[in-house]
Scaffold this motif. Structure first.
Motif, short mmCIF file in Angstrom:
data_model
loop_
_atom_site.label_atom_id
_atom_site.label_comp_id
_atom_site.label_asym_id
_atom_site.label_seq_id
_atom_site.Cartn_x
_atom_site.Cartn_y
_atom_site.Cartn_z
N ASN A 138 -1.67 10.95 -4.59
CA ASN A 138 -2.82 10.03 -4.50
C ASN A 138 -2.40 8.71 -3.87
O ASN A 138 -1.28 8.22 -4.10
N PRO A 139 -3.26 8.09 -3.06
CA PRO A 139 -2.95 6.78 -2.47
C PRO A 139 -3.24 5.64 -3.45
O PRO A 139 -4.09 5.78 -4.34
N TYR A 140 -2.54 4.51 -3.25
CA TYR A 140 -2.76 3.34 -4.10
C TYR A 140 -2.64 2.09 -3.24
O TYR A 140 -1.87 2.06 -2.26
N LYS A 141 -3.40 1.04 -3.62
CA LYS A 141 -3.46 -0.18 -2.82
C LYS A 141 -2.55 -1.26 -3.39
O LYS A 141 -2.31 -1.34 -4.60
N GLN A 142 -2.05 -2.10 -2.51
CA GLN A 142 -1.19 -3.21 -2.89
C GLN A 142 -1.86 -4.11 -3.92
O GLN A 142 -3.04 -4.48 -3.78
N ASN A 143 -1.11 -4.45 -4.95
CA ASN A 143 -1.54 -5.34 -6.04
C ASN A 143 -2.72 -4.78 -6.85
O ASN A 143 -3.27 -5.48 -7.70
N LEU A 144 -3.14 -3.55 -6.57
CA LEU A 144 -4.25 -2.95 -7.29
C LEU A 144 -3.82 -1.72 -8.07
O LEU A 144 -4.65 -0.87 -8.42
N VAL A 196 3.95 6.52 -14.95
CA VAL A 196 2.53 6.72 -14.66
C VAL A 196 2.07 5.57 -13.79
O VAL A 196 2.24 4.40 -14.17
N ILE A 197 1.52 5.86 -12.63
CA ILE A 197 0.93 4.83 -11.80
C ILE A 197 -0.58 4.89 -11.96
O ILE A 197 -1.18 5.97 -11.90
N ALA A 198 -1.19 3.74 -12.22
CA ALA A 198 -2.61 3.68 -12.53
C ALA A 198 -3.28 2.59 -11.72
O ALA A 198 -2.71 1.52 -11.50
N PRO A 199 -4.51 2.82 -11.25
CA PRO A 199 -5.26 1.78 -10.54
C PRO A 199 -5.62 0.63 -11.48
O PRO A 199 -5.80 0.83 -12.69
N LEU A 200 -5.70 -0.56 -10.91
CA LEU A 200 -5.96 -1.76 -11.71
C LEU A 200 -7.29 -1.67 -12.45
O LEU A 200 -7.40 -2.07 -13.61
N THR A 201 -8.31 -1.13 -11.79
CA THR A 201 -9.62 -1.00 -12.41
C THR A 201 -9.78 0.40 -12.99
O THR A 201 -9.76 1.39 -12.24
N PRO A 202 -9.88 0.54 -14.32
CA PRO A 202 -10.00 1.88 -14.92
C PRO A 202 -11.18 2.65 -14.36
O PRO A 202 -12.28 2.10 -14.19
N GLY A 203 -10.97 3.89 -14.01
CA GLY A 203 -12.03 4.73 -13.49
C GLY A 203 -12.22 4.64 -11.99
O GLY A 203 -13.03 5.38 -11.42
N SER A 204 -11.45 3.75 -11.31
CA SER A 204 -11.64 3.59 -9.87
C SER A 204 -10.81 4.58 -9.06
O SER A 204 -10.95 4.65 -7.84
N GLY A 205 -9.95 5.33 -9.71
CA GLY A 205 -9.14 6.32 -9.02
C GLY A 205 -8.32 7.11 -10.03
O GLY A 205 -8.41 6.88 -11.24
N LYS A 206 -7.54 8.03 -9.53
CA LYS A 206 -6.73 8.88 -10.39
C LYS A 206 -5.38 8.22 -10.67
O LYS A 206 -4.83 7.50 -9.84
N ASP A 210 0.83 -1.20 0.00
CA ASP A 210 0.00 0.00 0.00
C ASP A 210 0.87 1.25 0.00
O ASP A 210 1.90 1.31 0.69
N TYR A 211 0.44 2.25 -0.76
CA TYR A 211 1.12 3.54 -0.72
C TYR A 211 0.14 4.60 -0.24
O TYR A 211 -0.95 4.75 -0.78
N THR A 212 0.55 5.34 0.79
CA THR A 212 -0.27 6.44 1.30
C THR A 212 0.50 7.75 1.31
O THR A 212 -0.03 8.80 0.95
N VAL A 213 1.77 7.71 1.74
CA VAL A 213 2.56 8.93 1.84
C VAL A 213 4.03 8.55 1.80
O VAL A 213 4.40 7.40 2.06
N GLY A 214 4.88 9.53 1.45
CA GLY A 214 6.31 9.27 1.42
C GLY A 214 6.86 9.24 0.01
O GLY A 214 6.11 9.36 -0.98
N ASN A 215 8.17 9.07 -0.11
CA ASN A 215 8.82 9.10 -1.42
C ASN A 215 9.26 7.73 -1.91
O ASN A 215 10.07 7.63 -2.81
#
Length: 395
Positions: free
Chosen positions: A209-215, A164-174, A140-145
């Motif tokens: 923006n935050p991102y989830k592990q494996n997602l 570019v980091i992108a969520p696994l499901t298109p449209g589910s996040g930025k 999981d990424y929430t904050v930091g470098n």
């Protein structure tokens, strides 16, 4: 002395002199009209040549960008994703509407349609040798470098490359565009996102923006000095280019050619029902086909939202028009009216491909601040259709 000899000594009579003057004036009038007519023909020919050269240069520039558009942006997770983007040099992604909100989509082509006025046209492509090479976010990424990934030495990922980091499901996040600033110390598999210095796309250390592990997946777009994010506009009769890799052209743009009064573009959508592959929401194995033209986003994938990621993935081609004018204005007639171009030109009037309805647009060719009427100029329209082929080669 006889009478005839006397007349010869007296010279011309008044009648003969008047006749000579009239003949001379007529000759001068005809010569003047001939010269004026020749100058008009020359101006028309030179003006036509100028507009031909300027229009062809403009069309070639735009169509070349369109040909390369989509490289590295063809994964369904990336294409059309609302993207957080910051550039210290001043380049900005064009804003577009989606479900009542304003977004900045990352897509091969983005058109800000302005009705009869010139459009803003953006073509985007990466330059990574891996094409759509990616790695998975492994924590999981929430904050930091620091971002934890599933590879210690990602192939083709180099310090300074644009990611570019992108969520696994298109449209589910930025999505977020950033620059790789190095790799963490072993044994961890981490990449760093530091700001300052050579990392112009990192406004802060880390991601907004935050991102989830494996997602979430991280895609490499290549070196920032080669990445092609281009925006084309027309201002006061000059074609302007803003580009991420052209120093000095990121924010204000640079002049490409003059006497271009308008550029217009339309998306060529494949609006057929989705194919059987759930991982590729575009139509079936027969490839992309143009079924509808539009200068604005439509609900091409029938998900109820115009401008969703799926709609950007349905763009099969782009139709481009350039309107160039002669360098010199023609003089008005005796009534003070110009008749060189009585009606404003229309673009996109032909049906292409066969069976696809045309969406014609009458173009406003008036240049702001010009003291001469637009009807005093002659215009040439240049059009082409470019397939967005890179966007169709999806993983």
């Amino acid at each position: 002395m006889n009478a005839s000899l006397l007349r010869r000594h007296r010279g011309f009579s008044l009648v003969e002199l008047m006749v000579s003057v009239v003949i001379g004036l007529l000759a001068l009038l005809f010569a003047t009209r001939l010269i004026v007519s020749g100058e008009k023909n020359k101006d028309a020919a030179v003006g036509g040549s100028d507009s031909m050269q300027n229009g062809m240069l403009a069309l070639f520039s735009l169509s070349s960008d369109a040909t390369a558009a989509g490289w590295g942006l063809n994964d369904p997770m990336v294409a059309g994703c609302d993207t957080s983007f910051s550039d210290a040099s001043g380049y900005a992604l064009p804003a577009m509407p989606r479900a009542g909100a304003s977004i900045t989509p990352l897509a091969p082509v983005v058109i800000q349609s302005n009705g009869a006025n010139p459009d803003l046209i953006s073509f985007n492509s990466g330059t990574s040798q891996a094409g759509a090479g990616s790695i998975k976010l492994f924590a999981d990424y929430t904050v930091g470098n620091t971002l934890t990934v599933d590879s210690k030495n990602p192939y083709g990922f180099n310090n300074g490359d644009v990611m570019v980091i992108a969520p696994l499901t298109p449209g589910s996040g930025k999505c977020t565009l950033f620059q790789l600033s190095g790799f963490g110390p072993p044994p961890n598999s981490t990449i760093l996102v530091n700001s300052g210095g050579a990392y112009r796309f990192n406004a802060i250390a880390g991601l907004p923006n935050p991102y989830k592990q494996n997602l979430a997946y991280i895609y490499n777009l290549g070196s920032p000095t080669l990445m092609h994010f281009h925006t084309w506009t027309v201002s006061n009769g000059v074609l302007l280019l803003r580009a991420t890799e052209l120093a000095g052209a990121e924010a204000a743009g640079v002049s490409v050619t003059d006497n271009v009064v308008s550029i217009k573009a339309q998306y060529g959508f494949d609006a057929r029902p989705p194919g059987p592959n759930p991982y590729d929401p575009t139509p079936g194995a027969d490839g992309m086909q143009i079924t509808a033209w539009s200068g604005t986003m439509i609900d091409a994938d029938s998900d109820g939202v115009a401008g969703s990621p799926g709609d950007y993935q349905r763009i099969a081609a782009v139709r481009i028009a350039v309107v160039a004018r002669s360098k010199n204005a023609e003089k008005p007639n005796s009534a003070g009216l110009c008749t060189a171009t009585p009606v404003a030109p229309t673009v996109f009037a032909s049906s292409a491909p066969a069976g696809v309805a045309a969406v014609p647009v009458q173009v406003n060719v008036a240049v702001a601040g010009d003291t001469v009427s637009w009807q005093c100029y002659r215009y040439r329209v240049f059009e082409t259709i470019v397939q967005i082929r890179n966007a169709q080669w999806r993983p």
